[in-house]
Design an enzyme around this catalytic site. Structure first.
Site, PDB file in Angstrom:
ATOM      1  N   GLN A   1       2.358   1.306   7.636  1.00 48.32           N
ATOM      2  CA  GLN A   1       3.042   1.641   6.578  1.00 48.32           C
ATOM      3  C   GLN A   1       2.474   2.300   5.549  1.00 48.32           C
ATOM      4  O   GLN A   1       1.392   2.592   5.572  1.00 48.32           O
ATOM      5  CB  GLN A   1       3.624   0.265   5.823  1.00 48.32           C
ATOM      6  CG  GLN A   1       2.576  -0.605   5.350  1.00 48.32           C
ATOM      7  CD  GLN A   1       3.169  -2.031   5.109  1.00 48.32           C
ATOM      8  OE1 GLN A   1       3.302  -2.111   3.829  1.00 48.32           O
ATOM      9  NE2 GLN A   1       3.517  -2.789   6.064  1.00 48.32           N
TER      10      GLN A   1
ATOM     11  N   HIS B   1       3.326   3.872   1.272  1.00 46.20           N
ATOM     12  CA  HIS B   1       4.222   3.534  -0.242  1.00 46.20           C
ATOM     13  C   HIS B   1       4.219   4.849  -0.547  1.00 46.20           C
ATOM     14  O   HIS B   1       3.134   5.695  -0.934  1.00 46.20           O
ATOM     15  CB  HIS B   1       3.277   2.381  -0.743  1.00 46.20           C
ATOM     16  CG  HIS B   1       3.287   1.360  -0.115  1.00 46.20           C
ATOM     17  ND1 HIS B   1       4.429   0.582   0.446  1.00 46.20           N
ATOM     18  CD2 HIS B   1       2.160   0.624  -0.044  1.00 46.20           C
ATOM     19  CE1 HIS B   1       3.697  -0.392   1.096  1.00 46.20           C
ATOM     20  NE2 HIS B   1       2.345  -0.739   0.900  1.00 46.20           N
TER      21      HIS B   1
ATOM     22  N   GLU C   1      -1.882  -1.124  -4.151  1.00 40.25           N
ATOM     23  CA  GLU C   1      -2.304  -2.720  -3.719  1.00 40.25           C
ATOM     24  C   GLU C   1      -3.569  -2.679  -3.560  1.00 40.25           C
ATOM     25  O   GLU C   1      -4.256  -1.561  -3.057  1.00 40.25           O
ATOM     26  CB  GLU C   1      -1.289  -3.000  -2.804  1.00 40.25           C
ATOM     27  CG  GLU C   1      -1.369  -2.581  -1.462  1.00 40.25           C
ATOM     28  CD  GLU C   1      -0.249  -2.715  -0.336  1.00 40.25           C
ATOM     29  OE1 GLU C   1      -0.576  -3.088   0.588  1.00 40.25           O
ATOM     30  OE2 GLU C   1       0.543  -2.788  -0.848  1.00 40.25           O
TER      31      GLU C   1
ATOM     32  N   HIS D   1      -1.514   2.610   6.278  1.00 39.46           N
ATOM     33  CA  HIS D   1      -2.567   1.442   6.144  1.00 39.46           C
ATOM     34  C   HIS D   1      -1.576   0.392   7.222  1.00 39.46           C
ATOM     35  O   HIS D   1      -0.384   0.389   7.421  1.00 39.46           O
ATOM     36  CB  HIS D   1      -2.736   1.040   5.032  1.00 39.46           C
ATOM     37  CG  HIS D   1      -1.688   0.653   4.152  1.00 39.46           C
ATOM     38  ND1 HIS D   1      -1.067   1.319   3.364  1.00 39.46           N
ATOM     39  CD2 HIS D   1      -1.246  -0.841   3.955  1.00 39.46           C
ATOM     40  CE1 HIS D   1      -0.159   0.407   2.765  1.00 39.46           C
ATOM     41  NE2 HIS D   1      -0.062  -0.715   3.103  1.00 39.46           N
TER      42      HIS D   1
ATOM     43  N   ARG E   1       7.991   2.604   7.113  1.00 38.59           N
ATOM     44  CA  ARG E   1       7.105   2.073   8.157  1.00 38.59           C
ATOM     45  C   ARG E   1       6.755   3.114   9.267  1.00 38.59           C
ATOM     46  O   ARG E   1       7.705   3.992   9.477  1.00 38.59           O
ATOM     47  CB  ARG E   1       7.763   0.767   8.997  1.00 38.59           C
ATOM     48  CG  ARG E   1       8.024  -0.414   7.919  1.00 38.59           C
ATOM     49  CD  ARG E   1       8.795  -1.533   8.480  1.00 38.59           C
ATOM     50  NE  ARG E   1       8.535  -2.696   7.572  1.00 38.59           N
ATOM     51  CZ  ARG E   1       9.491  -2.618   6.363  1.00 38.59           C
ATOM     52  NH1 ARG E   1      10.309  -1.685   6.167  1.00 38.59           N
ATOM     53  NH2 ARG E   1       9.155  -3.821   5.539  1.00 38.59           N
TER      54      ARG E   1
END
Length: 384
Positions: free
Chosen positions: A89, A91, A123, A244, A263
């Site tokens: 995925q 972001h 993250e 990642h 995804r």
């Protein structure tokens, strides 16, 4: 003020029956336990353990607590247990999320969408297990060419597409579009015989993923990515655009409060190839491992994990013996215990935490004192 928190594990299929249970001192669960969320995110706010049955978002609203200008915590803290590989995925940036969310605002409520909110989702994950495996970013091209050479003739069509970093973007689109299904099948079949001293771990990881997701193009996408093994206490930062996937292990994860995910394989969920290619960063590079820095805030017991975002900051506090550790939080904080037993005090309230339990400290908390024998992680707002 300190507010004890708990939450039920989310049962995503890739979760582990044993990792979170072992941390909390329980027998293995009957089904997968993937994540435990500690925050006020509307998808799964934490439960407030005061007997009222409220969740943290309701408690914050009922008490008029100002946790941020938006009225919500700027971060989400999780326990994450990967018993099988997560989806590959990526972001979006903040701007991409805002534009994408606005673009999809007119869609019907049940229409498929890429953006469920207008926020970015950087993250960091810190390993709690002795070994935490992940895929992070795209490998340097020359190294990937050597890896594909080890696979042999089956990988030649893919190798030919890797002329430059933009070739990586094109290769991702080709693999995920369905046009490369024959090549994907041939590469996965060739993995069984492929050998390389340099890339033995990468090949073993690809074979493992293929055993769970046979014929999935994400298996071949994984071959283009950096394979990394974190040791306990090491972190991995994932910024916008970085492809990642977590593969195996238990960790503490802290992110901006968003659920925007594009995804790129290893999932039965929707894959929007065009949107993924629009936001992925095709530049190859090293793995962004983050090592803790000791002595934060003047205390030897406090370690920090530096990340280049202002939404959040993650700290680790280890206490042992009679000397307490002291922390002055930057705002509304959540403390999560991960080892031993630690007592948290703000000078008025005192809460004893065991692994897997957490406490919310309101933004007017001037000081947190930690005592006992154990370890906690502290999530707090970052510094702009």
């Amino acid at each position: 003020m300190l507010v004890p928190l708990a939450n039920a594990p989310r049962d995503y299929a890739w979760g582990s029956r044993s990792l979170i249970a072992a941390l909390e001192g329980r027998d293995p669960a009957a089904g997968p336990e993937a994540e435990v969320w500690f925050g006020d995110h509307p998808s799964d706010p934490a439960d407030v353990e005061d007997g009222s049955g409220r969740t943290l978002d309701a408690w914050i609203a009922d008490n008029g607590v100002r946790v941020s200008p938006s009225g919500r915590l700027p971060y989400l803290l999780k326990l994450l247990a990967a018993g099988a590989p997560l989806s590959i995925q990526v972001h979006p940036t903040k701007r991409q999320a805002e534009e994408g969310f606005a673009r999809e605002a007119s869609l019907d409520a049940d229409a498929p969408r890429n953006y469920v909110d207008d926020n970015h989702k950087p993250e960091i994950i810190v390993a709690l297990s002795d070994r935490f495996e992940a895929l992070s970013g795209l490998r340097e091209l020359e190294a990937t060419r050597r890896l594909l050479d080890a696979i042999g003739a089956a990988a030649a069509p893919l190798r030919e597409r890797l002329g430059d970093p933009e070739g990586l973007r094109d290769a991702l689109g080709w693999l995920l579009s369905g046009d490369a299904d024959d090549t994907v099948a041939a590469i996965i079949a060739a993995l069984e015989e492929a050998q390389s001293t340099e890339f033995a771990a990468e090949l073993a990881n690809a074979r493992y993923i293929a055993s769970i997701h046979p014929q999935d193009p994400g298996v071949v996408v994984a071959l283009l990515m950096n394979y990394v093994v974190l040791r306990r206490g090491e972190g991995l930062f994932l910024g916008a655009g970085m492809l990642h996937a977590y593969v195996a292990g238990l960790g503490v994860e802290l992110m901006a409060a968003s659920d925007n995910v594009l995804r790129g394989g290893l999932t039965p969920k929707r894959i929007d190839v065009d949107e993924l290619l629009a936001i992925v960063d095709p530049e190859p590079g090293p793995v962004p491992v983050v090592l803790p820095v000791a002595g934060d805030r003047g205390s030897r017991a406090v370690e920090s994990f530096a990340v280049p975002v202002s939404d959040f900051r993650l700290l680790r506090v280890a206490v042992a013996g009679e000397e307490p550790a002291v922390l002055h939080p930057t705002g509304a904080a959540i403390v999560l215990a991960t080892a031993g037993e630690v007592t948290v005090s703000d000078g008025g309230d005192t809460v004893s935490l065991r692994p897997g339990r957490a406490v919310f400290a309101t933004p007017d908390t001037a000081e947190l004192r930690f005592a006992g024998d154990g370890e906690v992680f502290v999530a707090e707002p970052g510094v702009a």
